[in-house]
Design an enzyme around this catalytic site. Structure first.
Site, PDB file in Angstrom:
ATOM      1  N   ASN A   7       8.056 -41.638  40.571  1.00  0.00           N
ATOM      2  CA  ASN A   7       6.571 -41.328  41.010  1.00  0.00           C
ATOM      3  C   ASN A   7       6.488 -41.989  42.485  1.00  0.00           C
ATOM      4  O   ASN A   7       6.393 -43.297  42.463  1.00  0.00           O
ATOM      5  CB  ASN A   7       5.679 -41.630  40.360  1.00  0.00           C
ATOM      6  CG  ASN A   7       4.265 -41.226  40.791  1.00  0.00           C
ATOM      7  OD1 ASN A   7       4.277 -40.694  42.013  1.00  0.00           O
ATOM      8  ND2 ASN A   7       3.137 -41.283  39.840  1.00  0.00           N
ATOM      9  N   LYS A  14       6.896 -45.856  41.689  1.00  0.00           N
ATOM     10  CA  LYS A  14       7.237 -46.402  40.345  1.00  0.00           C
ATOM     11  C   LYS A  14       8.392 -45.755  39.616  1.00  0.00           C
ATOM     12  O   LYS A  14       8.506 -44.456  39.799  1.00  0.00           O
ATOM     13  CB  LYS A  14       5.933 -45.756  39.428  1.00  0.00           C
ATOM     14  CG  LYS A  14       4.711 -46.458  39.610  1.00  0.00           C
ATOM     15  CD  LYS A  14       3.746 -45.865  38.695  1.00  0.00           C
ATOM     16  CE  LYS A  14       2.172 -46.136  39.282  1.00  0.00           C
ATOM     17  NZ  LYS A  14       1.238 -45.141  38.654  1.00  0.00           N
ATOM     18  N   ARG A  91       8.204 -36.845  40.332  1.00  0.00           N
ATOM     19  CA  ARG A  91       6.607 -36.173  40.401  1.00  0.00           C
ATOM     20  C   ARG A  91       6.249 -35.725  41.560  1.00  0.00           C
ATOM     21  O   ARG A  91       6.365 -36.432  42.503  1.00  0.00           O
ATOM     22  CB  ARG A  91       5.933 -37.262  39.919  1.00  0.00           C
ATOM     23  CG  ARG A  91       4.211 -36.744  39.586  1.00  0.00           C
ATOM     24  CD  ARG A  91       3.563 -37.873  39.446  1.00  0.00           C
ATOM     25  NE  ARG A  91       1.992 -37.263  39.447  1.00  0.00           N
ATOM     26  CZ  ARG A  91       1.113 -37.973  39.141  1.00  0.00           C
ATOM     27  NH1 ARG A  91       1.016 -39.259  39.415  1.00  0.00           N
ATOM     28  NH2 ARG A  91      -0.347 -37.388  39.157  1.00  0.00           N
ATOM     29  N   HIS A 180      -3.018 -33.291  37.733  1.00  0.00           N
ATOM     30  CA  HIS A 180      -2.937 -33.815  36.521  1.00  0.00           C
ATOM     31  C   HIS A 180      -2.358 -33.099  35.512  1.00  0.00           C
ATOM     32  O   HIS A 180      -2.383 -33.141  34.298  1.00  0.00           O
ATOM     33  CB  HIS A 180      -4.091 -34.297  35.794  1.00  0.00           C
ATOM     34  CG  HIS A 180      -4.970 -35.535  36.596  1.00  0.00           C
ATOM     35  ND1 HIS A 180      -6.208 -35.545  36.651  1.00  0.00           N
ATOM     36  CD2 HIS A 180      -4.332 -36.558  37.086  1.00  0.00           C
ATOM     37  CE1 HIS A 180      -6.489 -36.571  37.196  1.00  0.00           C
ATOM     38  NE2 HIS A 180      -5.565 -37.140  37.504  1.00  0.00           N
ATOM     39  N   LEU A 209      -9.399 -38.706  31.772  1.00  0.00           N
ATOM     40  CA  LEU A 209     -10.371 -39.572  32.360  1.00  0.00           C
ATOM     41  C   LEU A 209      -9.902 -40.787  32.748  1.00  0.00           C
ATOM     42  O   LEU A 209      -9.805 -42.007  31.876  1.00  0.00           O
ATOM     43  CB  LEU A 209     -11.717 -39.845  31.356  1.00  0.00           C
ATOM     44  CG  LEU A 209     -12.411 -38.437  30.586  1.00  0.00           C
ATOM     45  CD1 LEU A 209     -13.495 -38.967  29.720  1.00  0.00           C
ATOM     46  CD2 LEU A 209     -12.841 -37.544  31.732  1.00  0.00           C
ATOM     47  N   ARG A 241     -14.161 -41.277  43.448  1.00  0.00           N
ATOM     48  CA  ARG A 241     -14.377 -40.135  44.038  1.00  0.00           C
ATOM     49  C   ARG A 241     -15.505 -39.466  43.666  1.00  0.00           C
ATOM     50  O   ARG A 241     -15.982 -39.600  42.520  1.00  0.00           O
ATOM     51  CB  ARG A 241     -13.144 -39.095  43.646  1.00  0.00           C
ATOM     52  CG  ARG A 241     -11.887 -39.451  44.751  1.00  0.00           C
ATOM     53  CD  ARG A 241     -10.823 -38.698  44.234  1.00  0.00           C
ATOM     54  NE  ARG A 241      -9.601 -39.444  43.486  1.00  0.00           N
ATOM     55  CZ  ARG A 241      -8.637 -39.050  43.108  1.00  0.00           C
ATOM     56  NH1 ARG A 241      -8.450 -37.717  42.758  1.00  0.00           N
ATOM     57  NH2 ARG A 241      -7.653 -40.018  42.589  1.00  0.00           N
ATOM     58  N   ASP A 284     -14.203 -50.027  38.007  1.00  0.00           N
ATOM     59  CA  ASP A 284     -13.496 -50.028  36.675  1.00  0.00           C
ATOM     60  C   ASP A 284     -14.525 -50.210  35.713  1.00  0.00           C
ATOM     61  O   ASP A 284     -15.519 -50.777  35.345  1.00  0.00           O
ATOM     62  CB  ASP A 284     -12.746 -51.360  36.781  1.00  0.00           C
ATOM     63  CG  ASP A 284     -11.731 -51.704  35.670  1.00  0.00           C
ATOM     64  OD1 ASP A 284     -11.992 -51.385  34.569  1.00  0.00           O
ATOM     65  OD2 ASP A 284     -10.560 -51.900  35.974  1.00  0.00           O
ATOM     66  N   ARG A 286     -14.171 -51.342  32.627  1.00  0.00           N
ATOM     67  CA  ARG A 286     -14.213 -52.316  31.684  1.00  0.00           C
ATOM     68  C   ARG A 286     -15.427 -53.093  32.226  1.00  0.00           C
ATOM     69  O   ARG A 286     -16.211 -53.714  31.619  1.00  0.00           O
ATOM     70  CB  ARG A 286     -13.074 -52.967  31.626  1.00  0.00           C
ATOM     71  CG  ARG A 286     -11.911 -52.446  30.839  1.00  0.00           C
ATOM     72  CD  ARG A 286     -10.543 -52.977  31.318  1.00  0.00           C
ATOM     73  NE  ARG A 286     -10.020 -52.362  32.330  1.00  0.00           N
ATOM     74  CZ  ARG A 286      -8.807 -52.309  32.835  1.00  0.00           C
ATOM     75  NH1 ARG A 286      -7.759 -52.793  31.911  1.00  0.00           N
ATOM     76  NH2 ARG A 286      -8.517 -51.683  34.014  1.00  0.00           N
ATOM     77  N   GLY A 333      -6.798 -43.716  31.058  1.00  0.00           N
ATOM     78  CA  GLY A 333      -7.319 -44.890  31.176  1.00  0.00           C
ATOM     79  C   GLY A 333      -8.579 -44.844  30.213  1.00  0.00           C
ATOM     80  O   GLY A 333      -8.710 -45.695  29.199  1.00  0.00           O
ATOM     81  N   GLY A 335     -10.377 -42.478  28.843  1.00  0.00           N
ATOM     82  CA  GLY A 335     -10.463 -41.443  27.690  1.00  0.00           C
ATOM     83  C   GLY A 335      -9.711 -41.918  26.461  1.00  0.00           C
ATOM     84  O   GLY A 335     -10.167 -41.882  25.422  1.00  0.00           O
ATOM     85  N   GLU A 336      -8.542 -42.741  26.762  1.00  0.00           N
ATOM     86  CA  GLU A 336      -8.070 -43.577  25.520  1.00  0.00           C
ATOM     87  C   GLU A 336      -8.544 -44.735  25.091  1.00  0.00           C
ATOM     88  O   GLU A 336      -8.577 -45.086  23.934  1.00  0.00           O
ATOM     89  CB  GLU A 336      -6.526 -43.870  26.127  1.00  0.00           C
ATOM     90  CG  GLU A 336      -5.795 -42.483  26.282  1.00  0.00           C
ATOM     91  CD  GLU A 336      -4.393 -42.996  26.854  1.00  0.00           C
ATOM     92  OE1 GLU A 336      -3.964 -43.982  26.778  1.00  0.00           O
ATOM     93  OE2 GLU A 336      -3.829 -42.012  27.687  1.00  0.00           O
ATOM     94  N   GLU A 387       2.890 -39.103  31.049  1.00  0.00           N
ATOM     95  CA  GLU A 387       3.486 -38.162  32.018  1.00  0.00           C
ATOM     96  C   GLU A 387       4.885 -38.224  32.331  1.00  0.00           C
ATOM     97  O   GLU A 387       5.717 -37.403  32.792  1.00  0.00           O
ATOM     98  CB  GLU A 387       2.551 -38.257  33.366  1.00  0.00           C
ATOM     99  CG  GLU A 387       1.435 -37.613  33.389  1.00  0.00           C
ATOM    100  CD  GLU A 387       0.285 -38.099  34.464  1.00  0.00           C
ATOM    101  OE1 GLU A 387      -0.262 -39.351  34.247  1.00  0.00           O
ATOM    102  OE2 GLU A 387      -0.199 -37.154  35.196  1.00  0.00           O
TER     103      GLU A 387
HETATM  104  P1  AMP Z   1      -5.768 -44.637  34.584  1.00  0.00           P
HETATM  105  O1  AMP Z   1      -6.114 -44.118  35.942  1.00  0.00           O
HETATM  106  O2  AMP Z   1      -5.418 -43.442  33.661  1.00  0.00           O
HETATM  107  O3  AMP Z   1      -4.519 -45.838  34.750  1.00  0.00           O
HETATM  108  O4  AMP Z   1      -6.921 -45.391  34.272  1.00  0.00           O
HETATM  109  C1  AMP Z   1      -7.284 -46.532  34.847  1.00  0.00           C
HETATM  110  C2  AMP Z   1      -8.876 -46.729  34.293  1.00  0.00           C
HETATM  111  O5  AMP Z   1      -9.097 -46.825  33.005  1.00  0.00           O
HETATM  112  C3  AMP Z   1      -9.332 -48.245  34.851  1.00  0.00           C
HETATM  113  O6  AMP Z   1      -9.988 -48.177  36.050  1.00  0.00           O
HETATM  114  C4  AMP Z   1     -10.419 -48.389  33.863  1.00  0.00           C
HETATM  115  O7  AMP Z   1     -11.659 -48.009  34.603  1.00  0.00           O
HETATM  116  C5  AMP Z   1      -9.882 -47.510  32.503  1.00  0.00           C
HETATM  117  N1  AMP Z   1      -9.939 -48.472  31.594  1.00  0.00           N
HETATM  118  C6  AMP Z   1      -8.727 -49.154  31.200  1.00  0.00           C
HETATM  119  N2  AMP Z   1      -8.950 -49.685  29.896  1.00  0.00           N
HETATM  120  C7  AMP Z   1     -10.117 -49.686  29.644  1.00  0.00           C
HETATM  121  C8  AMP Z   1     -10.757 -50.121  28.399  1.00  0.00           C
HETATM  122  N3  AMP Z   1     -10.507 -50.946  27.548  1.00  0.00           N
HETATM  123  N4  AMP Z   1     -12.307 -49.735  28.459  1.00  0.00           N
HETATM  124  C9  AMP Z   1     -12.686 -48.977  29.390  1.00  0.00           C
HETATM  125  N5  AMP Z   1     -12.113 -48.445  30.401  1.00  0.00           N
HETATM  126  C10 AMP Z   1     -10.717 -48.763  30.585  1.00  0.00           C
END
Ligand code: AMP
Length: 400
Positions: A7, A14, A91, A180, A209, A241, A284, A286, A333, A335-336, A387
């Site tokens: 990627n 990556k 990718r 995506h 998400l 965004r 973020d 978190r 991130g 969603g999971e 992915e």
């Molecule tokens: P991704 O683009 O799929 O890597 O998602 C990144 C985003 O997932 C980060 O900016 C965080 O906002 C969110 N994220 C990661 N870990 C957690 C968590 N434990 N609780 C809530 N949001 C999280």
């Protein structure tokens, strides 16, 4: 056969090496700050410790050379030599209307990817640099392009056309493409497996998400609608965004603050989303969830509530687009990993779909799972996306 998945971004690269027969990860790594000062490569063999070192990387070719060196290092590497890498899966962000699936990279395909740079000026040129550097350093190894847009090419025109004069589509191919796609494809197939039903019988809504975020409607295994558009700016509120805004906002701000269209587009991409809504507090989740839970921070609350509502509205729209929905799937991130956000979306807004969450299951992390109760009329699932594995699978299938 081992497949190298790449990627390539504008200043980063990556990579993952995957055994396509067992689908096991062999090693992964990242080259950062390519072409900038303090470039660094990190490398983690499966089950081993992460190695990091600062090495100058003037360009992507240098980064790929270093990547191949760490993979084949006699002491710390994971393969003896390059003959143990059977193919490379790249990718590629934008495939325009040309590519509806993975494709073997030929000079003609490279030209098509270059022609789509207009639509993804930040991504496609960087992807191409990665392809060309790999070709130069790995002669004879088949290269495959896997496009972020490909899965969405099944959308009907009523879903992909904007309500603007048709000639803009005819002349410039201005339409919704969606992104995506590799993730939406992978997650919808995994969800069907978890539900124990053929994907061809299911109406699924996939909520990817992450920092970037999109929703898609997957009817009987095919994408029929998705929230991102000509570019990845449309749709959901994201980390930085804006997602959907009235296009007239651009002219309004331009007049009020004397800004150019480029400056406003930059603001919509980089200073908006939950970062903008929280008045600059954080992009973020978190940080936002922490601030909301611990101190009832109103900036965090505002951003999280707007994010949940926008996502729930798209789920409602896609239930309508498919005239029904069997399951809503969360991935990436947020969603999971965010039970709070899943509760806000499902608990506050999706009761009318007969959804009830199993609070205990929703609090868990990390694997494919159903988080709705057995009585829930529409199922809710968490499916970690992968992915890289999806790219390795598609690459292997094509060259086999
Ligand atoms: P991704 O683009 O799929 O890597 O998602 C990144 C985003 O997932 C980060 O900016 C965080 O906002 C969110 N994220 C990661 N870990 C957690 C968590 N434990 N609780 C809530 N949001 C999280």
């Amino acid at each position: 056969m081992n497949i190298l998945v790449i990627n390539s971004g504008s200043s980063s690269l990556k990579f993952q090496l995957i055994d396509a027969d067992t689908e096991e990860l062999i090693a992964k790594g990242l080259c950062e700050r390519i072409g900038i000062d303090a470039s660094q490569i990190s490398f983690t063999p499966a089950g081993g410790a992460k190695q990091k070192k600062q090495v100058p990387m003037a360009d992507h070719r240098e980064a790929i050379r270093l990547m191949l060196d760490v993979l084949t290092n006699p002491e710390t590497g994971v393969v003896k030599d390059l003959s143990q890498i059977g193919a490379v899966g790249h990718r590629i962000v934008h495939g325009g209307e040309k590519f509806s699936g993975a494709t073997l990279i030929t000079p003609e395909v490279e030209n098509e990817i270059a022609a789509c740079s207009d639509l993804a000026p930040l991504h496609n040129p960087a992807n191409l640099i990665g392809i060309r550097a790999c070709k130069a350093l790995m002669p004879g190894v088949p290269m495959v392009a896997v496009f972020d847009t490909a899965f969405h090419q099944t959308m009907p025109e009523e879903a992909y056309l904007y309500g603007i004069p048709y000639r803009y589509y005819e002349q410039y191919r201005i339409r919704r493409y969606g992104f995506h796609g590799t993730s939406h494809d992978y997650v919808s197939k995994r969800a069907a497996a978890v539900l124990g039903r053929p994907v061809e019988e299911l109406k699924l809504i996939v909520c990817h998400l992450g920092n970037g975020a999109s929703v898609s409607a997957v009817k009987y295994g095919k994408c029929v609608d998705t929230s991102m558009g000509l570019t990845p700016l449309e749709g959901l509120i994201m980390g930085t965004r804006s997602g959907d805004v009235d296009p007239a906002v651009i002219e309004f701000i331009a007049h009020k603050e004397g800004k150019s269209i480029e400056e406003i587009t930059n603001m919509l991409n980089k200073e908006s989303g939950v970062l903008g809504l929280s008045d600059g507090f954080s992009s973020d989740f978190r940080d936002l969830e922490d601030a909301w839970e611990k101190e009832k921070n109103p900036n965090a609350a505002r951003a999280l509530k707007a994010y949940a509502l926008r996502t729930a509205k798209y789920v409602g729209a896609y239930a309508a687009a498919m005239n029904g929905v069997d399951a809503v799937c969360f991935t990436a991130g947020v969603g999971e990993n965010s039970p709070i956000m899943r509760t806000m979306i499902c608990g506050d807004y999706l009761g009318y779909l007969g959804i009830t969450l199993d609070e205990e299951a929703n609090a868990k992390r990390g694997k494919d799972m159903v988080i709705s109760t057995p009585e829930s009329a529409t199922k809710v699932l968490v499916i970690p996306t992968n992915e890289e594995l999806a790219i390795a699978r598609q690459t292997y299938a094509l060259i086999k």
